[in-house]
Write an enzyme that holds these catalytic residues in place. Sequence first.
Site, PDB file in Angstrom:
ATOM      1  N   LYS A  85       0.874  -1.229   0.079  1.00  0.00           N
ATOM      2  CA  LYS A  85      -0.044  -0.120   0.059  1.00  0.00           C
ATOM      3  C   LYS A  85       0.718   1.158  -0.099  1.00  0.00           C
ATOM      4  CE  LYS A  85      -3.961  -2.244  -0.205  1.00  0.00           C
ATOM      5  NZ  LYS A  85      -4.318  -3.179   0.437  1.00  0.00           N
TER       6      LYS A  85
HETATM    7  C1  LIG Z   1      -5.433  -4.284   0.689  1.00  0.00           C
HETATM    8  C2  LIG Z   1      -6.933  -4.096   0.815  1.00  0.00           C
HETATM    9  C3  LIG Z   1      -7.718  -4.486   1.858  1.00  0.00           C
HETATM   10  C4  LIG Z   1      -7.298  -5.397   3.059  1.00  0.00           C
HETATM   11  O1  LIG Z   1      -6.235  -4.740   3.736  1.00  0.00           O
HETATM   12  P1  LIG Z   1      -5.481  -5.560   4.732  1.00  0.00           P
HETATM   13  O2  LIG Z   1      -4.731  -4.477   5.550  1.00  0.00           O
HETATM   14  O3  LIG Z   1      -4.444  -6.476   4.006  1.00  0.00           O
HETATM   15  O4  LIG Z   1      -6.550  -6.240   5.700  1.00  0.00           O
HETATM   16  C5  LIG Z   1      -9.087  -4.111   1.928  1.00  0.00           C
HETATM   17  N1  LIG Z   1      -9.635  -3.456   0.973  1.00  0.00           N
HETATM   18  C6  LIG Z   1      -8.921  -3.178  -0.057  1.00  0.00           C
HETATM   19  C7  LIG Z   1      -9.783  -2.121  -1.100  1.00  0.00           C
HETATM   20  C8  LIG Z   1      -7.736  -3.408  -0.299  1.00  0.00           C
HETATM   21  O5  LIG Z   1      -7.012  -3.118  -1.317  1.00  0.00           O
END
Ligand SMILES: *Cc1c(COP(=O)(O)O)cnc(C)c1O
Length: 396
Positions: free
Chosen positions: A193
């Site tokens: 991210k």
């Molecule tokens: C990455 C992601 C998640 C989940 O995030 P985590 O921190 O891995 O639980 C949820 N929603 C979207 C749109 C994502 O891209």
Amino acid sequence: MSEIKVPFFKPSFDDEEKKAVCDVIDSGWLTTGKVTHDFECEFASFVGSKHALAVNSNTSGMILAMEACGVKAGKAVITTPYTFVSTAASAVHLGGDVFFADIEKDSYSIDPVKIEEILKKDSEHKICAIVPVHIAGNLCNMERICALAKKYSTPQNKIYVIEDAAHSFPSKTAHGYAGTLGDIGVFSFYATKTMTTGEGGMITTDDDALAKRMSQMRLHGMNRDAWDRYTNPKASWEYDIIAPGFKSNLPDILSAIGRVQLKKAVSFDEKRKKIVKIYNQAFKDLDFVILPPDGEGNAWHLYLLHLDSSKLDCDRNAFAKELQEQGIGISMHFIAIFNFTYWQEKYPDFRAENFPNADEHSKNTITLPLFPDMSEEQAQIVIKAVKEAGEKHHVR
Ligand SMILES: *Cc1c(COP(=O)(O)O)cnc(C)c1O
């Protein structure tokens, strides 16, 4: 597999993150404590929210957010099939149901018209939350979504807006940062991210009651957190349990990384946008590429290469394979949720043909490499591979 020339993602870490982790290890306090508290204060101040609660993932944060908004057996949320599965699965973990609204053709965002169609039919007032997802960092139409939540709320059943802000740090509009535009925002610090703690997340809200509930449910349903129990003169074993809570806190080792990454977030944002400019410039005249939406404040977490299938003699997967063979690290965002066995079995009407826009995007989009330390040269390697694959497979 060919040699990777341009990875899909590379985190931007340097000695500062390493030192921050070592300092926590040397301090002897590893779990949630002062460093996490500082991280929360700094994050809240960055996005301008009253509360920020660090959690061990966006998924954990989404479950806490939905729980606080009343999602349980007999209740439901509205979200989009064009998201990561955890957005929808969070409601199921709480015993709730999910109603899916298609995305808009051009913005990739959940369609307010479809949301209203679902709300109009909800005569039993099952729906207690709308969960928009800011795909790739491009903001949903929050004004309309919040207005719908208000319009269909009743004195007995408030409809909350929970933003899945996993892609949208730091997306910013004139009304504030993504994640602060609804009742609750849930961010992700997963490894790929826009800022990362390896695994982690943050919940933001201005609502004191929601913040209190989420904070307690984050740590076993305890009315005091670990830091308070060890720093407050009141005995550490004096606590009450108000509900069967979860274990979703973020440890100080990871918060230490988060504090450093947060300081660099603006520079990461600027660096990503430089690469996006190069991509957009190169792709704007290619008739087999539909440029990604560029709404106000887009944080450009991902670069979605949307192929116009009418111009190509191969499908997306074959096109993606060509890129991989040229050493380009790619990903797919997202395989729409109605493609998965569990969800098809759970909801018989949850089929691709009922969600034409999500289906079209899900079938024709490839996510290209995009990360802060990507060089212009690497961007050109990606562009060359896209152009070559496009020429090879262009309909004659
Ligand atoms: C990455 C992601 C998640 C989940 O995030 P985590 O921190 O891995 O639980 C949820 N929603 C979207 C749109 C994502 O891209």
